[in-house]
Design a protein around this motif. Structure first.
Motif, PDB file in Angstrom:
ATOM      1  N   GLY A   1       0.934  -1.073   0.005  1.00  0.00           N
ATOM      2  CA  GLY A   1       0.023   0.071   0.002  1.00  0.00           C
ATOM      3  C   GLY A   1       0.910   1.208  -0.064  1.00  0.00           C
ATOM      4  N   VAL A   2       2.020   1.300   0.764  1.00  0.00           N
ATOM      5  CA  VAL A   2       2.825   2.384   0.832  1.00  0.00           C
ATOM      6  C   VAL A   2       3.670   2.677  -0.447  1.00  0.00           C
ATOM      7  N   VAL A   3       3.881   1.523  -1.182  1.00  0.00           N
ATOM      8  CA  VAL A   3       4.579   1.889  -2.461  1.00  0.00           C
ATOM      9  C   VAL A   3       3.479   2.259  -3.571  1.00  0.00           C
ATOM     10  N   ASP A   4       2.434   1.546  -3.548  1.00  0.00           N
ATOM     11  CA  ASP A   4       1.269   2.117  -4.597  1.00  0.00           C
ATOM     12  C   ASP A   4       1.161   3.547  -4.433  1.00  0.00           C
ATOM     13  N   VAL A   5       0.981   4.247  -3.203  1.00  0.00           N
ATOM     14  CA  VAL A   5       0.813   5.351  -2.942  1.00  0.00           C
ATOM     15  C   VAL A   5       2.069   6.242  -3.324  1.00  0.00           C
ATOM     16  N   LEU A   6       3.011   5.933  -3.133  1.00  0.00           N
ATOM     17  CA  LEU A   6       4.338   6.732  -3.641  1.00  0.00           C
ATOM     18  C   LEU A   6       4.338   6.748  -4.969  1.00  0.00           C
ATOM     19  N   SER A   7       4.030   5.498  -5.528  1.00  0.00           N
ATOM     20  CA  SER A   7       4.497   5.530  -7.016  1.00  0.00           C
ATOM     21  C   SER A   7       3.111   6.314  -7.907  1.00  0.00           C
ATOM     22  N   SER A   8       2.216   6.416  -7.191  1.00  0.00           N
ATOM     23  CA  SER A   8       1.155   7.430  -7.856  1.00  0.00           C
ATOM     24  C   SER A   8       1.500   9.006  -7.559  1.00  0.00           C
ATOM     25  N   GLY A   9       2.711   9.502  -6.865  1.00  0.00           N
ATOM     26  CA  GLY A   9       2.896  10.572  -6.729  1.00  0.00           C
ATOM     27  C   GLY A   9       2.542  11.351  -5.691  1.00  0.00           C
ATOM     28  N   GLU A  10       1.989  10.737  -4.756  1.00  0.00           N
ATOM     29  CA  GLU A  10       1.302  11.253  -3.351  1.00  0.00           C
ATOM     30  C   GLU A  10       2.148  11.100  -2.521  1.00  0.00           C
ATOM     31  N   THR A  11       2.635  12.249  -1.909  1.00  0.00           N
ATOM     32  CA  THR A  11       3.528  12.490  -0.800  1.00  0.00           C
ATOM     33  C   THR A  11       2.653  12.797   0.590  1.00  0.00           C
ATOM     34  N   SER A  12       1.690  13.334   0.623  1.00  0.00           N
ATOM     35  CA  SER A  12       1.058  13.744   1.895  1.00  0.00           C
ATOM     36  C   SER A  12       0.234  12.607   2.374  1.00  0.00           C
ATOM     37  N   GLY A  13       0.571  12.310   3.606  1.00  0.00           N
ATOM     38  CA  GLY A  13      -0.224  11.430   4.592  1.00  0.00           C
ATOM     39  C   GLY A  13      -1.622  11.532   4.546  1.00  0.00           C
ATOM     40  N   SER A  14      -1.916  12.856   4.797  1.00  0.00           N
ATOM     41  CA  SER A  14      -3.402  13.301   5.027  1.00  0.00           C
ATOM     42  C   SER A  14      -4.581  12.806   3.684  1.00  0.00           C
ATOM     43  N   ALA A  15      -3.845  12.690   2.550  1.00  0.00           N
ATOM     44  CA  ALA A  15      -4.618  12.516   1.394  1.00  0.00           C
ATOM     45  C   ALA A  15      -4.859  11.111   0.901  1.00  0.00           C
ATOM     46  N   VAL A  16      -4.016  10.277   1.913  1.00  0.00           N
ATOM     47  CA  VAL A  16      -4.194   8.760   1.602  1.00  0.00           C
ATOM     48  C   VAL A  16      -5.162   8.175   2.419  1.00  0.00           C
ATOM     49  N   GLY A  17      -5.744   7.144   1.780  1.00  0.00           N
ATOM     50  CA  GLY A  17      -6.824   6.177   2.426  1.00  0.00           C
ATOM     51  C   GLY A  17      -8.360   7.007   2.300  1.00  0.00           C
ATOM     52  N   LYS A  18      -9.154   6.437   3.035  1.00  0.00           N
ATOM     53  CA  LYS A  18     -10.673   6.898   2.754  1.00  0.00           C
ATOM     54  C   LYS A  18     -11.165   7.160   4.146  1.00  0.00           C
ATOM     55  N   ARG A  19     -11.723   8.287   4.349  1.00  0.00           N
ATOM     56  CA  ARG A  19     -12.302   8.507   5.825  1.00  0.00           C
ATOM     57  C   ARG A  19     -13.639   7.821   5.978  1.00  0.00           C
ATOM     58  N   VAL A  20     -13.586   7.280   7.105  1.00  0.00           N
ATOM     59  CA  VAL A  20     -15.063   6.533   7.522  1.00  0.00           C
ATOM     60  C   VAL A  20     -15.405   7.213   8.694  1.00  0.00           C
ATOM     61  N   VAL A  21     -16.790   7.294   8.743  1.00  0.00           N
ATOM     62  CA  VAL A  21     -17.421   8.196   9.891  1.00  0.00           C
ATOM     63  C   VAL A  21     -18.518   7.143  10.434  1.00  0.00           C
ATOM     64  N   LEU A  22     -18.202   6.871  11.536  1.00  0.00           N
ATOM     65  CA  LEU A  22     -19.122   5.846  12.234  1.00  0.00           C
ATOM     66  C   LEU A  22     -20.404   6.604  12.508  1.00  0.00           C
ATOM     67  N   PRO A  23     -21.626   6.023  12.493  1.00  0.00           N
ATOM     68  CA  PRO A  23     -22.924   6.572  12.768  1.00  0.00           C
ATOM     69  C   PRO A  23     -22.966   6.622  14.186  1.00  0.00           C
ATOM     70  N   ARG A  24     -23.890   7.577  14.867  1.00  0.00           N
ATOM     71  CA  ARG A  24     -23.868   8.031  16.042  1.00  0.00           C
ATOM     72  C   ARG A  24     -24.449   6.895  16.959  1.00  0.00           C
ATOM     73  N   SER A  25     -25.219   5.922  16.135  1.00  0.00           N
ATOM     74  CA  SER A  25     -25.574   4.572  16.701  1.00  0.00           C
ATOM     75  C   SER A  25     -24.661   3.765  17.117  1.00  0.00           C
ATOM     76  N   PHE A  26     -23.331   3.715  16.575  1.00  0.00           N
ATOM     77  CA  PHE A  26     -22.217   2.993  16.903  1.00  0.00           C
ATOM     78  C   PHE A  26     -21.932   2.861  18.431  1.00  0.00           C
ATOM     79  N   PRO A  27     -21.874   1.843  19.324  1.00  0.00           N
ATOM     80  CA  PRO A  27     -21.639   1.933  20.735  1.00  0.00           C
ATOM     81  C   PRO A  27     -20.427   2.266  20.910  1.00  0.00           C
ATOM     82  N   ARG A  28     -20.105   3.304  21.887  1.00  0.00           N
ATOM     83  CA  ARG A  28     -18.927   3.657  22.443  1.00  0.00           C
ATOM     84  C   ARG A  28     -17.831   4.450  21.389  1.00  0.00           C
ATOM     85  N   GLY A  29     -18.515   4.801  19.999  1.00  0.00           N
ATOM     86  CA  GLY A  29     -17.673   5.738  19.356  1.00  0.00           C
ATOM     87  C   GLY A  29     -17.802   7.180  19.474  1.00  0.00           C
TER      88      GLY A  29
END
Length: 169
Positions: free
Chosen positions: A3-31
């Motif tokens: 995964g790290v190699v794929d990100v670097l080879s695509s030219g992405e150098t900022s860690g904040s732009a990597v991955g997918k943000r997941v927002v847990l619903p309010r109903s998720f216990p202890r979230g």
């Protein structure tokens, strides 16, 4: 590593732009969102009914008879978290019934409680009780009937003294 190699080879150098943000619903216990909702609900109780009158902590005792009697030979309470949690929950329900339904301290107007697990894995509970105005403590003598912060006399109450020394100190 791939995964790290794929990100670097695509030219992405900022860690904040990597991955997918997941927002847990309010109903998720202890979230985070669930905890914020619970906090706001507790604050709404305080806003509507006033400050809590009692702050009570209940801690699980791994040597309660109900726990030790149901362990297999050679087992320790930490080997059976299901049993410990179930018995703690049953005792908690009994205690809440004592406070809220049976009016042990007087009439309860509102209450909130939260279960936490200690580092040892044992549950404990924090309970806030907001009493009706007729049941609020107003004098020092009323407080003294409810609150005691002393070690029981060893000569008068030997068993109680031993329990306090064993479990509280």
């Amino acid at each position: 590593m791939q995964g790290v190699v794929d990100v670097l080879s695509s030219g992405e150098t900022s860690g904040s732009a990597v991955g997918k943000r997941v927002v847990l619903p309010r109903s998720f216990p202890r979230g985070d969102r669930d905890m914020q909702r619970r906090f706001l609900n507790a604050m709404a109780l305080v806003q509507r009914f006033g400050r809590p009158d009692y702050f009570i902590t209940m801690t699980c005792n791994p040597y309660w008879d109900e726990i030790t009697e149901n362990l297999e030979p050679g087992q320790l309470p930490q080997d059976r978290p299901d049993l410990v949690a179930r018995i703690f929950r049953a005792k908690l329900r009994d205690m809440l019934d004592l406070f809220v339904k049976k009016n042990y301290f007087g009439e309860v107007q509102a209450y909130a409680h939260v279960t936490e697990f200690q580092k040892r894995g044992l549950p404990h509970e924090h309970i806030l009780l907001i009493m009706k105005s007729s049941s609020k403590l107003t004098t020092l003598d009323e407080y003294d009937k409810v609150i005691c912060a002393e070690i029981p006399d060893k000569a008068k109450y030997p068993e109680l003294h031993l329990l306090v020394i064993k479990h509280m100190l």
